[in-house]
Design a protein around this motif. Structure first.
Motif, PDB file in Angstrom:
ATOM      1  N   GLY A 140      -4.360  14.879 -10.235  1.00  0.00           N
ATOM      2  CA  GLY A 140      -4.948  13.561 -10.445  1.00  0.00           C
ATOM      3  C   GLY A 140      -3.915  12.477 -10.687  1.00  0.00           C
ATOM      4  N   ASN A 141      -2.649  12.846 -10.820  1.00  0.00           N
ATOM      5  CA  ASN A 141      -1.587  11.862 -11.032  1.00  0.00           C
ATOM      6  C   ASN A 141      -1.398  11.013  -9.768  1.00  0.00           C
ATOM      7  OD1 ASN A 141       0.574  10.807 -12.713  1.00  0.00           O
ATOM      8  ND2 ASN A 141       1.981  11.761 -11.254  1.00  0.00           N
ATOM      9  N   VAL A 142      -1.329   9.707  -9.931  1.00  0.00           N
ATOM     10  CA  VAL A 142      -1.114   8.791  -8.808  1.00  0.00           C
ATOM     11  C   VAL A 142       0.378   8.516  -8.690  1.00  0.00           C
ATOM     12  CG1 VAL A 142      -1.525   6.433  -7.992  1.00  0.00           C
ATOM     13  CG2 VAL A 142      -3.403   7.762  -8.973  1.00  0.00           C
ATOM     14  N   VAL A 143       0.884   8.534  -7.458  1.00  0.00           N
ATOM     15  CA  VAL A 143       2.318   8.316  -7.240  1.00  0.00           C
ATOM     16  C   VAL A 143       2.560   7.268  -6.164  1.00  0.00           C
ATOM     17  CG1 VAL A 143       2.958  10.666  -7.921  1.00  0.00           C
ATOM     18  CG2 VAL A 143       2.526  10.166  -5.533  1.00  0.00           C
ATOM     19  N   ARG A 144       3.710   6.649  -6.247  1.00  0.00           N
ATOM     20  CA  ARG A 144       4.215   5.721  -5.232  1.00  0.00           C
ATOM     21  C   ARG A 144       5.585   6.246  -4.824  1.00  0.00           C
ATOM     22  NH1 ARG A 144       7.744   1.519  -4.617  1.00  0.00           N
ATOM     23  NH2 ARG A 144       7.040  -0.249  -3.345  1.00  0.00           N
ATOM     24  N   ILE A 145       5.748   6.493  -3.546  1.00  0.00           N
ATOM     25  CA  ILE A 145       7.013   7.015  -3.022  1.00  0.00           C
ATOM     26  C   ILE A 145       7.566   5.978  -2.053  1.00  0.00           C
ATOM     27  CG2 ILE A 145       8.110   8.909  -1.762  1.00  0.00           C
ATOM     28  CD1 ILE A 145       5.627  10.634  -2.595  1.00  0.00           C
ATOM     29  N   ALA A 146       8.837   5.625  -2.224  1.00  0.00           N
ATOM     30  CA  ALA A 146       9.440   4.594  -1.376  1.00  0.00           C
ATOM     31  C   ALA A 146      10.922   4.879  -1.183  1.00  0.00           C
ATOM     32  CB  ALA A 146       9.249   3.218  -2.024  1.00  0.00           C
ATOM     33  N   GLY A 147      11.504   4.159  -0.260  1.00  0.00           N
ATOM     34  CA  GLY A 147      12.954   4.207  -0.049  1.00  0.00           C
ATOM     35  C   GLY A 147      13.478   5.578   0.304  1.00  0.00           C
TER      36      GLY A 147
END
Length: 163
Positions: free
Chosen positions: A71-78
């Motif tokens: 349920g953890n929300v993540v943002r992946i970038a770069g």
């Protein structure tokens, strides 16, 4: 300036549907400008090349396996993006990594890519997401809208009666 929000996943594998459900919710909640395309990518692969070529901005929304709590929300970038695509969660990611590799070879890679995701609880056969993951859909919708707005793509919120 062109942007795409690509929701990927399999709607018959419980939480795997999260990316597709985010795109559906964006369509219901916002009027998007002509230079933003919302794509239900489902489990698509190479047929997405044309829609993803030479974009200024690509948001991929999916379930992700990062080892975080379900349920953890993540943002992946770069620099973390290639790592995300090396660690396969499900068969559809093979198609997406192939598409991105092809875009790179064709020199039509999107200028910027981010991945917004949620850690799944279940990938079992079923039409309903778990309550925990389903509860994260509004947060992912808001994150996608915010990412677009930060880059000048302004979404117009639809009235409750229209949504």
């Amino acid at each position: 300036m062109r942007a795409v929000v690509l929701g990927i996943g399999n709607t018959i594998l419980t939480d795997e549907a999260a990316g597709v459900r985010v795109v559906e919710a964006l369509e219901k909640a916002y009027k998007v400008p002509a230079n933003v395309l919302l794509i239900d990518g489902g489990t698509s692969g190479m047929e997405m090349i044309e829609d993803l070529s030479s974009l200024d901005f690509l948001i991929v929304v999916d379930v992700v396996k990062t080892g975080a709590a379900p349920g953890n929300v993540v943002r992946i970038a770069g620099e973390d993006i290639p790592v995300f695509f090396r660690n396969k969660l499900s068969p559809h990611q093979i198609g997406l990594s192939d598409v991105l590799a092809s875009l790179e070879l064709l020199d039509t890679m999107p200028r910027e890519i981010i991945v917004l995701g949620v850690e799944p609880i279940s990938l079992e056969l079923g039409m309903e997401m778990t309550a925990t993951v389903a509860a994260r859909i509004p947060q992912l919708v808001a994150m996608a809208a915010g990412e677009l707005a930060q880059r000048g793509y302004l979404l117009e919120a639809l009235a409750e009666t229209e949504a």
